[in-house]
Design a protein around this motif. Sequence first.
Motif, short mmCIF file in Angstrom:
data_model
loop_
_atom_site.label_atom_id
_atom_site.label_comp_id
_atom_site.label_asym_id
_atom_site.label_seq_id
_atom_site.Cartn_x
_atom_site.Cartn_y
_atom_site.Cartn_z
N UNK A 189 -26.77 16.96 -12.98
CA UNK A 189 -26.71 16.13 -11.77
C UNK A 189 -25.82 14.90 -11.87
N UNK A 190 -24.72 15.02 -12.58
CA UNK A 190 -23.77 13.90 -12.66
C UNK A 190 -22.45 14.27 -12.00
N UNK A 191 -21.85 13.29 -11.37
CA UNK A 191 -20.49 13.44 -10.83
C UNK A 191 -19.55 12.68 -11.76
N UNK A 192 -18.57 13.39 -12.26
CA UNK A 192 -17.61 12.79 -13.20
C UNK A 192 -16.23 12.69 -12.56
N UNK A 193 -15.43 11.80 -13.11
CA UNK A 193 -14.04 11.66 -12.69
C UNK A 193 -13.24 11.28 -13.92
#
Length: 337
Positions: A189-193
């Motif tokens: 459940x993580x959004x990475x960039x």
Amino acid sequence: MSQKVVTSNPMASLRPLLELLADGQQHSGESLGAALGISRAAVWKQLQKLEQLGLSVESEKGRGYRLPGGLDLLAADQIRAFMSRSGQALLGTLQVLDQVDSTNARVLAQMDAGEGHGLVMLAEQQTAGRGRRGRQWVSPFAGGITLSIGWEFQGGVQILEGLSLAVGVALARALERFGVPDVRLKWPNDVWCRGRKLAGVLLELSGDLTDRCGVVVGVGLNVGLAEGAGRDIDQPWIDLESVRPGVARNHLAAAMLEELLTLLSTYPNAGFAAYRDAWKGLDQFAGRQVTVHSGPRQWVGASRGVDESGALLLEIDGELQRFHGGEVSLRSGEAGE
């Protein structure tokens, strides 16, 4: 669904002053007092209180006061104005707070009381924000988007399988509207960039898990963290301003809510199947060696995406094993991740 917009602020007396200083320009004590209808001494007291929010006010003799860089404050009416009619129709109550202990905790309490369906709560700052596994979520004042949504479902908790992953897809779609580059998802459940964490998701359940149940979807997204604000974050992080500067927070919050409310309203029928391919296309660790930790145990293998329920698929010695959420965490087995 009936709509109501609420701006409720535990530190409401400071909001007018914040709005005046939000432009980042110099304001004399006299002009601030005149605009607020208070004495210069009262202005000084309010300026001192801003330090409690972690804001640093610069003063210059003979010129006045300013907040370096200004503030992009959230406003409920602006957020709703940026949403489409279909998105607005899914809103229940929209609350914007200056400071709160935890938006998730507040919405969860409303869900437990049977009053939280469709409730959206945003806060400029959380004092007790939470991430997965009890971690603190760092939220400098006006430095990100911190929101929680309450939603009720019929049919028990089993219909929510894969929801945290689908939330990640919804957030990626919201960011895509603003041309944010290199967005990826890290299970569960993580959004990475660009190889660092941009946003996190925390889901909490309420009610009868076998029948009528509620879920609180909590999201924290880094927009523009001031220098030193991220020193307490225990993993590599990134903020939106460093990769796509100039995105208005109210516009971004509206896009996030549109995607998330649409997801929640359709999920009982669509399920994770409607999001699985999109999630796999954004998988940060697809095909790479990873280590999965669960308590004292750990497993090493090649990441093979997720199954129809959202469980992580890990190839270990030629066999696929499935890992579900909870206390399971994921770390790349490669250096530098």
